[in-house]
Each structure stands twice: as structure tokens, then as C-alpha cells.
Design an enzyme around this catalytic site. Structure first.
Site, PDB file in Angstrom:
ATOM      1  N   HIS A  14       0.872  -1.238  -0.111  1.00 32.87           N
ATOM      2  CA  HIS A  14       0.133   0.085  -0.149  1.00 32.87           C
ATOM      3  C   HIS A  14       1.002   1.253   0.046  1.00 32.87           C
ATOM      4  O   HIS A  14       0.461   2.212   0.550  1.00 32.87           O
ATOM      5  CB  HIS A  14      -0.899  -0.020   1.222  1.00 32.87           C
ATOM      6  CG  HIS A  14      -0.248   0.035   2.657  1.00 32.87           C
ATOM      7  ND1 HIS A  14      -0.961  -0.901   3.699  1.00 32.87           N
ATOM      8  CD2 HIS A  14       0.615   0.271   3.179  1.00 32.87           C
ATOM      9  CE1 HIS A  14      -0.093  -0.573   4.528  1.00 32.87           C
ATOM     10  NE2 HIS A  14       0.792   0.137   4.257  1.00 32.87           N
ATOM     11  N   HIS A  65      -1.479   4.803   9.757  1.00 30.53           N
ATOM     12  CA  HIS A  65       0.374   5.091   9.984  1.00 30.53           C
ATOM     13  C   HIS A  65       0.282   6.425  10.681  1.00 30.53           C
ATOM     14  O   HIS A  65       0.552   7.451  10.224  1.00 30.53           O
ATOM     15  CB  HIS A  65       0.899   5.484   8.604  1.00 30.53           C
ATOM     16  CG  HIS A  65       0.922   4.142   7.661  1.00 30.53           C
ATOM     17  ND1 HIS A  65      -0.357   3.563   7.080  1.00 30.53           N
ATOM     18  CD2 HIS A  65       1.839   3.047   7.432  1.00 30.53           C
ATOM     19  CE1 HIS A  65       0.062   2.732   6.399  1.00 30.53           C
ATOM     20  NE2 HIS A  65       1.194   2.299   6.516  1.00 30.53           N
ATOM     21  N   HIS A  98      10.438  -3.691   3.406  1.00 32.17           N
ATOM     22  CA  HIS A  98      11.019  -2.497   3.364  1.00 32.17           C
ATOM     23  C   HIS A  98      11.163  -1.853   4.728  1.00 32.17           C
ATOM     24  O   HIS A  98      10.930  -2.421   5.672  1.00 32.17           O
ATOM     25  CB  HIS A  98       9.876  -1.422   2.928  1.00 32.17           C
ATOM     26  CG  HIS A  98       8.496  -1.446   3.472  1.00 32.17           C
ATOM     27  ND1 HIS A  98       7.646  -2.464   3.626  1.00 32.17           N
ATOM     28  CD2 HIS A  98       7.973  -0.454   3.858  1.00 32.17           C
ATOM     29  CE1 HIS A  98       6.659  -1.882   4.180  1.00 32.17           C
ATOM     30  NE2 HIS A  98       6.672  -0.578   4.454  1.00 32.17           N
ATOM     31  N   GLU A 124       4.572  -5.393   8.404  1.00 30.00           N
ATOM     32  CA  GLU A 124       3.208  -5.154   7.850  1.00 30.00           C
ATOM     33  C   GLU A 124       2.707  -6.684   7.340  1.00 30.00           C
ATOM     34  O   GLU A 124       1.307  -6.749   7.104  1.00 30.00           O
ATOM     35  CB  GLU A 124       3.203  -4.169   6.743  1.00 30.00           C
ATOM     36  CG  GLU A 124       3.289  -2.781   7.350  1.00 30.00           C
ATOM     37  CD  GLU A 124       3.394  -1.673   6.435  1.00 30.00           C
ATOM     38  OE1 GLU A 124       3.200  -0.388   6.748  1.00 30.00           O
ATOM     39  OE2 GLU A 124       3.388  -1.813   5.234  1.00 30.00           O
TER      40      GLU A 124
END
Ligand code: DHB
Ligand code: FE
Length: 279
Positions: free
Chosen positions: A12, A59, A193, A240
């Protein structure tokens, strides 16, 4: 009765939302990313789900760092688009399904998953970028969305095993809802990431591809991945990926892979995308 007909996972990355909003989908950099979603766009047009249970993480947009629920479910009528610093994304308001959402909250809590109930919330890139990737730029989203937010922002996030079991409980909950609804479950975020610190920019293609393989037929392996292993192998934000296991748990024991896509890089991350159906 309501039934879960398919599951989908996708990264995302916020920069994907910016690319869409600025009409840069066909640029040299972005075209290969969007090409991976062409199949899905066609498929969703045929499937036409009524509701998506969209697993994502906030977030620090709606919750700030003052209050961080581990698992939270949106029971509101609608969800405005969050301002993440540059104004809200120019996408339609997200419309909820309070009937199914309240049933899910009740069923999950009675099933011993202590969900936080959300009646008002802005939704950020974690939720809107997957919708944009799959539905493009409609005037209104052609589907109702139940946001299911997971804390993967501040230690300690839930384990992959717990997420998988929550997915199983979601399946039980959906299948006990009387209205005839076509429901999909989406798991978002990942893949490897790291956005900060000395290892910023870390991408681990071997880890990601093995994760994609195991999503189909070796969930036991994925459910065992520890927090430390996620950190070491997939960077600080790779955690995530536990949200993908909620989707996978909701599919039941066996799935068929309908579509798979992997691309490096998009902004600072690897983009991974799967579409599966329960068998
Ligand atoms: C970025 C942010 C995210 O939340 C994510 O999942 C991937 C990438 C970013 O800022 O590039
Ligand atoms: Fe994220």
C-alpha cells in the site's frame, strides 16, 4: 448467507497513490507497477464484491501515537479520507457496512478477539491505495468497505499466528451473517521495506518470493515467523506482512492462486500482490 468469495493482498505504498492522483501511471517508472494490477481490475469488474473487509494499518493518521489499538474494526457509516500532510487524497469517501461490521465486532469479541470498536475514523494510504490500485479512479467506490486496523507501527505488534487465527474467526463471523453478501478480505502492506535507520531502503527479494509461495500452501511456515525474523529479513516495516495472514486465515485451509505479481522497486519497497480464492 454472507460468504467469503476471494482474498487479495497488496502493498500500500503511499507514492503509488501520489502517482495515481497525478496521472503518472504510464510513466517509465510506474507503468511496470500498474501493469501488475491489470488482471485484477478486470477480475474485480466481474466479481463485483458487495463488501471488502480491508485489513490495513493506520500510519499515525487516525490514532496518533497516543492510543494504538492492536486490532480495531470500523463500524461507521462512512470514513473520510485522512490528511497525511499534503491534504486528503482526491478520492471518494469510503462507505462502510455498519450491519456486517457490528455483527463482526460481536462475533469476534464473543470468539475471544478483543476488538476495539471504531465509530469515527479518517482512513489513510494504507486503505485508500489498495482501493485505487484495484478500482482506479471511480466517482464513488463501487463497494462497501469495513476497515480492520492492525497495529504494526509500534512494538509489540500481534504475532502472525494470532493474525491467522483472527482471519479464521472472521470467516466464522461472515458465514453466520444472514444477509446474502459477496464478501472479500484484503490484506495490505509489505513487502520487505525499511524506511529509516542505517538499513533504510532494505529489500529482500528472496524472502518476499518465499513468502508469496508459502501464502498458497505453507501457512505453517509463515505463522512461525517471529518479530525478530521479520525485522532481520524484511526490514523494520516488513512486519506489515502479518496483515496478509489475516486474509489468509479467512480463506480456510486451501486456496487456489488466481494472480501473482512482484515488482522492485516502488518508492522504497518491494510491491507484492496476490489474488486467491478458497477451494
Ligand atoms: C512507505 C510507507 C508505507 O506505509 C508503506 O507500507 C510502504 C512505503 C513509504 O513511505 O515509502
Ligand atoms: Fe505501510
Amino acid at each position: 448467507m454472507a460468504r467469503i468469495t476471494a482474498g487479495l493482498t497488496t502493498s500500500h505504498v503511499p507514492a503509488i497513490g501520489v502517482a495515481i492522483d497525478q496521472g503518472k501511471e504510464q510513466s517509465d517508472y510506474w507503468a511496470p507497477v500498474f501493469a501488475g494490477y491489470e488482471w485484477t481490475k478486470k477480475w474485480i469488474g466481474e466479481e463485483r464484491p458487495d463488501v471488502i473487509i480491508l485489513v490495513y494499518n493506520d500510519h499515525a493518521s487516525a490514532f496518533s501515537l497516543e492510543m494504538i489499538p492492536t486490532f480495531a474494526i470500523g463500524c461507521a457509516d462512512q470514513y473520510p479520507i485522512a490528511d497525511e500532510g499534503f491534504g486528503p487524497r482526491p478520492v471518494p469517501t469510503v462507505v462502510g457496512h455498519p450491519g456486517l461490521a457490528c455483527h463482526l465486532a460481536q462475533s469476534l469479541i464473543l470468539d475471544e478477539f478483543d476488538m476495539t470498536v471504531i465509530n469515527k475514523m479518517d482512513v489513510d494510504h494504507g486503505l485508500t491505495v489498495p482501493l485505487s490500485l484495484v478500482y482506479g479512479k471511480p466517482a464513488a467506490w463501487p463497494v462497501r468497505v469495513i476497515p480492520l486496523a492492525v497495529n504494526v507501527v509500534q512494538y509489540p505488534p500481534p504475532t502472525g499466528e494470532r493474525c491467522y487465527k483472527l482471519g479464521q474467526a472472521i470467516r466464522r463471523a461472515v458465514e453466520s451473517y444472514e444477509e446474502d453478501l459477496n464478501v472479500q478480505v484484503w490484506g495490505t502492506g509489505g513487502m520487505s521495506h525499511q524506511l529509516q535507520g542505517p538499513r533504510a531502503g532494505l529489500i529482500n527479494q528472496e524472502f518476499d518470493n518465499e513468502f508469496l509461495d508459502n501464502m498458497i500452501d505453507n501457512t505453517a511456515q509463515l505463522r512461525r515467523i517471529s518479530h525478530l525474523e521479520y525485522l532481520r529479513e524484511s526490514g523494520s516495516e516488513g512486519i506489515e506482512l502479518v496483515m496478509w495472514l489475516i486474509m489468509r486465515g479467512a480463506m480456510g485451509e486451501n486456496v487456489r492462486e488466481l494472480h501473482r505479481f512482484y515488482h522492485v522497486p516502488a518508492s522504497n519497497t518491494a510491491v507484492g500482490h496476490l489474488v486467491v480464492e478458497p477451494t
